[in-house]
Design a protein around this motif. Structure first.
Motif, PDB file in Angstrom:
ATOM      1  N   SER A  65       0.817  -1.215   0.000  1.00 54.34           N
ATOM      2  CA  SER A  65       0.000   0.000   0.000  1.00 54.34           C
ATOM      3  C   SER A  65       0.854   1.270   0.000  1.00 54.34           C
ATOM      4  O   SER A  65       0.684   2.135  -0.869  1.00 54.34           O
ATOM      5  N   PRO A  66       1.814   1.437   0.937  1.00 53.34           N
ATOM      6  CA  PRO A  66       2.656   2.636   0.876  1.00 53.34           C
ATOM      7  C   PRO A  66       3.528   2.692  -0.384  1.00 53.34           C
ATOM      8  O   PRO A  66       3.784   3.773  -0.913  1.00 53.34           O
ATOM      9  N   GLN A  75       1.742   4.113  -3.454  1.00 51.36           N
ATOM     10  CA  GLN A  75       1.434   5.525  -3.223  1.00 51.36           C
ATOM     11  C   GLN A  75       2.682   6.394  -3.389  1.00 51.36           C
ATOM     12  O   GLN A  75       2.599   7.519  -3.886  1.00 51.36           O
ATOM     13  N   GLU A  76       3.826   5.876  -2.982  1.00 50.82           N
ATOM     14  CA  GLU A  76       5.062   6.648  -3.080  1.00 50.82           C
ATOM     15  C   GLU A  76       5.656   6.625  -4.483  1.00 50.82           C
ATOM     16  O   GLU A  76       6.224   7.618  -4.943  1.00 50.82           O
ATOM     17  N   GLU A 110       3.200   9.030  -6.652  1.00 47.14           N
ATOM     18  CA  GLU A 110       2.723  10.054  -5.717  1.00 47.14           C
ATOM     19  C   GLU A 110       1.730  11.002  -6.394  1.00 47.14           C
ATOM     20  O   GLU A 110       1.976  11.522  -7.476  1.00 47.14           O
ATOM     21  N   ILE A 112      -2.074   7.912  -6.965  1.00 47.76           N
ATOM     22  CA  ILE A 112      -2.690   6.779  -6.273  1.00 47.76           C
ATOM     23  C   ILE A 112      -3.105   7.206  -4.863  1.00 47.76           C
ATOM     24  O   ILE A 112      -2.257   7.589  -4.054  1.00 47.76           O
ATOM     25  N   THR A 113      -4.403   7.173  -4.584  1.00 49.78           N
ATOM     26  CA  THR A 113      -4.923   7.516  -3.263  1.00 49.78           C
ATOM     27  C   THR A 113      -4.829   6.318  -2.327  1.00 49.78           C
ATOM     28  O   THR A 113      -4.522   5.191  -2.757  1.00 49.78           O
ATOM     29  N   ALA A 114      -5.128   6.550  -1.041  1.00 50.57           N
ATOM     30  CA  ALA A 114      -5.110   5.454  -0.070  1.00 50.57           C
ATOM     31  C   ALA A 114      -6.141   4.392  -0.433  1.00 50.57           C
ATOM     32  O   ALA A 114      -5.892   3.186  -0.300  1.00 50.57           O
ATOM     33  N   ALA A 117      -4.811   2.440  -3.327  1.00 52.80           N
ATOM     34  CA  ALA A 117      -3.741   1.565  -2.862  1.00 52.80           C
ATOM     35  C   ALA A 117      -4.322   0.333  -2.170  1.00 52.80           C
ATOM     36  O   ALA A 117      -3.799  -0.779  -2.317  1.00 52.80           O
TER      37      ALA A 117
END
Length: 452
Positions: free
Chosen positions: A271-272, A275-276, A279, A282-284, A287
């Motif tokens: 998930s992180p 997103q990274e 950046e 991709i939202t939470a 993800a």
């Protein structure tokens, strides 16, 4: 009530359909497979104090990453320690103990989050939940192999695909509960853990009630074991203690360890990571969808590849895992630099299908080499490779990422070195798989009885 859990009470009566066993196995594995969705909690756990963002008193991602690692360590250790106990007491009692431990891990972790004491979360989800993971993981596998001697690869795929698909339930459930229980002063993690512990206990009890073992010397209708010698498939048996003395066991140990290390670090930080690397794009929520999609590939891969191994052989399938996987990991950094995430997602989907397939195929590989006598116990001991990988994978991803970022590397590029290391690990697995041969007859106990 005690007799309900006795092994003798779980022996199937005449007319019982073996196709009732896969749903029992799935109830257990879909529950404990939630561990693959634990990365959904990583960011919320890092904002318990700050709520909207991480505050000085919050836990770092590297600290939180150990929750997942400890759970996987105790999965392997408990599977190794309790494997022979499982063979003795039967799957029903083992599944019940697994349900108590796994759900209890959520309850203890809820307290840990409420008190903001990470060691309690380590003890809860990590140690207690990890023991539930290990016992729950191996309890249906040996049973299904005995019910499906004609298709062991497909059987283990049916059991273990539920574990790979656990995040399909766990990820959206966690996101929905976090959203429901969150307030301006709380992330809602403690309450979410309580509800999930109760839900998973109920689901696992379905498996406890449903599971049965076949009568002694039972064979499927019309099934006659082949008299023709089959390469890398034995009709002999090796017990769990003797298996540890064979080179085949340790080659498979390394094979499982490198395959899991390469995939588990990504799953623990999926998930992180997306997103990274993308950046702003991709939202939470997206993800979390990515984690769920990886779970789908993981699930489908477990059934597809293990079933395919019944036709083309375990060794050939593992050669595909490592050869194609090596190529995909080498390409991931380039895919992460594209404007769209679609090829990145597809690339990891393929990787995860083979990662899951490796788990589902390994019990059948063990059955081929060592027979069915104590295959559950042998499988449990082999899962210490998973424990090792549970530390190596997340450590490689989390700490190399932190070192890279501290050195001034952009977050989107912080995973590049790790992906190349993973490709190198799969090369080691490819070599070990090539070296696997038949077990020396000096280790055999006895030969399978043949139908007259």
């Amino acid at each position: 009530m005690h007799s309900f859990f006795d092994r003798e009470k779980t022996v199937a009566k005449p007319g019982f359909s073996r196709w009732l066993i896969p749903p029992a196995a799935l109830a257990i594995h879909l529950s404990i497979g939630q561990v693959y969705a634990f990365s959904v909690f990583n960011l919320p756990l890092s904002q318990i104090v700050g709520v909207t963002e991480s505050a000085p008193g919050d836990w770092k991602l590297t600290t939180i990453g150990w929750i997942f690692s400890i759970a996987i360590v105790f999965l392997g250790l408990s599977a190794a320690v309790f494997g022979k106990w499982l063979e003795r007491v039967g799957p029903r009692k083992a599944m019940f103990v697994a349900a108590l431990c796994f759900s209890g891990g959520f309850f203890v972790s809820s307290l840990g989050v409420h008190l903001h004491q990470v060691w309690i979360v380590y003890l809860g989800y990590g140690v207690l939940g990890g023991i539930g993971l290990g016992i729950g993981y191996i309890s249906p596998v040996s049973t299904l192999i005995k019910w499906f001697p004609d298709r062991p690869g497909m059987a283990t795929g049916m059991a273990i695909m539920g574990f790979g698909g656990g995040a399909m339930i766990g990820s959206p459930l966690a996101v929905a509960l976090l959203d429901y229980y969150s307030t301006p002063v709380s992330m809602g993690v403690s309450e979410t853990f309580l509800v999930m512990g109760a839900v998973y206990f109920a689901l696992m009890m379905f498996g406890v009630i449903t599971v049965r073992i076949p009568p002694e010397d039972w064979k499927p209708e019309g099934y006659v074991p082949s008299d023709k010698p089959r390469k890398l498939i034995t009709d002999n048996h090796v017990n769990a203690d003797t298996a540890l003395k064979t080179p085949q066991f340790w080659l498979l140990w390394v094979i499982l360890c490198v395959n899991v290390t390469a995939g588990i670090g990504v799953l623990g930080q999926a998930s992180p990571m997306i997103q990274e690397m993308f950046e702003g794009a991709i939202t939470a929520e997206a993800a979390a969808g990515f984690v769920g999609l990886l779970s789908l590939f993981n699930l489908v891969g477990r059934f597809f590849w293990s079933s395919l191994s019944d036709k083309i052989g375990r060794k050939t399938v593992y050669a595909i895992y490592f050869g194609l996987g090596l190529l995909m990991y080498a390409l991931i950094p380039s895919l992460g630099r594209l404007d769209t995430a679609i090829w990145f997602v597809i690339g990891f989907g393929i990787i995860m299908s083979m990662y899951g397939g490796g788990f589902a195929t390994i019990p059948a590989y063990l059955r081929d080499l060592f027979g069915t006598y104590q295959v559950g116990a042998i499988h449990g001991r082999l899962l210490t490779a998973w424990s090792t990988a549970g530390i190596l994978g997340p450590v490689l991803v989390n700490y190399i990422r932190e070192i890279q970022i501290n050195a001034g590397v952009d977050k989107a590029e912080a995973y590049t070195v790790t992906m190349y290391i993973m490709a190198g690990l799969l090369l080691i697995g490819l070599v070990c798989n090539y070296l696997v041969k038949e077990v020396d007859p000096k280790y055999h106990l006895f030969k399978e009885k043949k139908e007259e």
